[in-house]
Motif scaffolding. Structure first.
Motif, mmCIF file in Angstrom:
data_model
loop_
_atom_site.group_PDB
_atom_site.id
_atom_site.type_symbol
_atom_site.label_atom_id
_atom_site.label_comp_id
_atom_site.label_asym_id
_atom_site.label_seq_id
_atom_site.Cartn_x
_atom_site.Cartn_y
_atom_site.Cartn_z
ATOM 1 N N ASP A 398 0.716 -1.274 0.063
ATOM 2 C CA ASP A 398 -0.052 -0.091 -0.149
ATOM 3 C C ASP A 398 0.789 1.301 -0.148
ATOM 4 O O ASP A 398 0.579 2.288 -0.865
ATOM 5 N N LYS A 399 2.027 1.243 0.800
ATOM 6 C CA LYS A 399 2.868 2.510 0.774
ATOM 7 C C LYS A 399 3.849 2.669 -0.427
ATOM 8 O O LYS A 399 3.844 3.822 -0.985
ATOM 9 N N HIS A 400 3.833 1.758 -1.352
ATOM 10 C CA HIS A 400 4.510 1.869 -2.568
ATOM 11 C C HIS A 400 4.053 2.656 -3.560
ATOM 12 O O HIS A 400 4.773 3.230 -4.447
ATOM 13 N N PHE A 401 2.806 2.786 -3.510
ATOM 14 C CA PHE A 401 2.143 3.688 -4.464
ATOM 15 C C PHE A 401 2.624 5.057 -4.823
ATOM 16 O O PHE A 401 2.340 5.843 -5.447
ATOM 17 N N GLN A 402 2.902 5.707 -3.469
ATOM 18 C CA GLN A 402 3.407 7.073 -3.224
ATOM 19 C C GLN A 402 4.897 7.151 -3.239
ATOM 20 O O GLN A 402 5.332 8.052 -3.015
ATOM 21 N N GLU A 403 5.431 6.001 -3.553
ATOM 22 C CA GLU A 403 6.825 5.945 -3.421
ATOM 23 C C GLU A 403 7.673 6.218 -4.799
ATOM 24 O O GLU A 403 6.995 6.310 -5.905
ATOM 25 N N TRP A 404 8.815 6.313 -4.988
ATOM 26 C CA TRP A 404 9.861 6.915 -6.200
ATOM 27 C C TRP A 404 9.526 5.891 -7.427
ATOM 28 O O TRP A 404 9.455 6.343 -8.484
ATOM 29 N N ARG A 405 9.579 4.614 -7.072
ATOM 30 C CA ARG A 405 9.781 3.711 -8.039
ATOM 31 C C ARG A 405 8.168 3.764 -8.697
ATOM 32 O O ARG A 405 8.402 3.508 -9.972
ATOM 33 N N HIS A 406 7.331 3.536 -8.130
ATOM 34 C CA HIS A 406 5.944 3.405 -8.511
ATOM 35 C C HIS A 406 5.746 4.853 -9.469
ATOM 36 O O HIS A 406 5.097 5.104 -10.538
ATOM 37 N N ALA A 407 6.048 5.943 -8.811
ATOM 38 C CA ALA A 407 5.794 7.222 -9.515
ATOM 39 C C ALA A 407 6.673 7.049 -10.661
ATOM 40 O O ALA A 407 5.988 7.819 -11.670
#
Length: 476
Positions: A398-407
């Motif tokens: 859930d947290k990764h959607f706002q992290e740099w890799r997903h962005a």
């Protein structure tokens, strides 16, 4: 003593001590990247000394002056006892002249290098690298990228693209600029940097073997005209190339006009004086082109051997581009604290018993199994948009959607990373939802007031419209 046999014995002793010092250096348990790199540089110095002493020992054994044979004859001949007492007399005379001379055991020269290292020992190592290189973890091609974009006619690339394509000499670099002084300067600096980085980041790599193999392959391909980027030379370009000025012209009229210039006449006269004949001028031109092509081949080989460093550098640049200024400052402070902790902490020698491969907690020990099951850390959540990266546990997913890799993945797809795309991990699903939004007339600009989020001092999150209304009323 300065006789040949004693010199040979001393060199053999030094070689054995150097070999033992290398073994002791490898036995040192290096825990951090800095300590491992330091050990490699120390071993590289030992190997260099071994090579020098071995060459010196080979010269002694060849005995070109015949001194070794004469000494052997003196020691094994009829006057062997007189020769022995003569040498003993020299030793006694030396100790009589220097009775209180301190003697340091030869092994002490190598022992202090294998002892516990202080911060001063690492200072020289840290001075070898720039801040961007991070002790040899990443490539720092910012200066060379500036030189590249100032070349005329090259494909314009940003820094991230340049890291991926700086060695594509057959596509990104037109033939018309390969004979210019600017390109020659750029190639030389790029070659010097990669060679220097090799020696600093991978001191034990056999770079000589790599260059020898590349040279054999290059000479065969150059003789048959199969070097990439140099296969066929356009006749028109050959006619418009001035070997005296080392400059390529694009038009016949400009080329003819420059022949009467004082600068060209002076350069032509100087070249003819150095070479003597017209045929030699062509040979010089070919040699210069071959040298440039050879530098290109070496750079490509270096880039191939440094592929891991290149990928790490690209990932680091992508990550930094997604950070804010505040996050960059926090990251730098965390790196300093982490470096101090790594140097100061004394880790336990005994291995941690962790048969279930559980994640480590804040104390460096495996977390309880019930906590591992509670948070679902054994469940894998792959994300195709992140390059099929797998997240362990629902919280990290859930947290990764706002992290740099997903962005970054969403930015590469050309899709805004908004709340509506939360839980979307497939590229096809993301495109389908984006097309549906466009058909329904929902645009990012129209909904910016409700999609853009702001956070107050207490950590509460509001959309842009609500945040501005509350702030205008003085509630925040």
């Amino acid at each position: 003593m300065d006789n040949i046999l004693e010199k040979q014995r001393a060199v053999h002793e030094d070689l054995e001590r150097l070999e033992q010092a290398i073994v002791d250096q490898y036995m040192d348990d290096a825990k951090t990247h800095r300590e491992k790199l330091y050990n490699e540089h120390v071993v590289d110095k030992f190997l260099t000394r071994i090579a020098d002493k071995s060459a010196y020992l080979s010269d002694l054994y060849q005995d070109k002056n015949g001194l070794r044979n004469s000494e052997m004859d003196a020691l094994t001949g009829s006057s062997e006892f007189s020769e022995f007492y003569e040498r003993l007399k020299v030793i006694k005379e030396h100790h009589r002249n220097y009775p209180n001379e301190t003697v340091e055991p030869p092994e002490m020269e190598y022992i202090h290098l294998t002892q516990k290292k202080d911060e001063e020992d690492f200072q020289e190592l840290e001075n070898m690298f720039s801040g961007e290189e991070s002790l040899g973890r990443y490539l720092d091609l910012n200066t060379l990228h500036t030189l590249y974009i100032n070349l005329k006619g090259v494909k314009k690339l940003d820094y991230l693209q340049y890291l991926s394509e700086f060695d594509h000499f057959d596509t990104n670099y037109p033939k018309t600029i390969k004979t210019t002084e600017e390109y020659k300067t750029y190639i030389n600096q790029l070659f010097d940097y990669l060679h220097s980085f090799f020696r600093r980041a991978k001191p034990l790599y056999n770079i000589t073997e790599l260059e020898d193999e590349a040279l054999d392959e290059f000479n065969r391909q150059w003789a048959s005209g199969q070097v990439k980027g140099w296969e066929q030379v356009d006749t028109k370009n050959e006619e418009l190339f001035c070997p005296a000025c080392q400059k390529q012209f694009s038009k016949k009229t400009v080329y003819d006009a420059h022949l009467t210039a004082k600068k060209h006449i002076k350069a032509q006269k100087k070249l003819e004086e150095e070479q003597g004949t017209k045929s030699s001028i062509v040979a010089v031109k070919d040699d210069k082109r071959k040298m440039i092509a050879w530098k290109e081949r070496l750079i490509a080989k270096y880039a191939e051997a440094l592929a891991d460093f290149r990928e790490e550098s690209k990932s680091n640049v992508e990550r930094k581009q997604a950070l804010t200024d505040k996050e960059r400052l926090l990251e730098q402070e965390e790196e300093k604290v982490e470096l101090v902790d790594q140097d100061s902490e004394d880790e336990d020698d005994e291995k941690i018993y962790n048969p279930l491969k559980l994640p480590l907690g804040w104390d460096g020990k495996p977390i309880p199994y019930w906590l591992y099951k509670l948070h679902g850390l054994g469940v894998e959540y792959p994300c195709e948009i992140c390059g099929n990266y797998v997240y362990m546990g629902r919280k990290a997913f859930d947290k990764h959607f706002q992290e740099w890799r997903h962005a970054h993945g969403m930015r590469c797809l050309g899709i805004p990373n908004t709340r509506q795309f939360h839980e979307i991990t497939k590229i096809d699903d993301a495109y389908a939802l984006y097309e549906k939004q466009k058909k329904e007339g929902i645009s990012e600009e129209v909904r910016a007031d409700t999609i853009e989020e702001y956070e107050d001092g207490e950590g509460n999150v509001y959309n842009k419209k609500t945040y501005e209304d509350l702030k205008r009323q003085g509630i925040l």
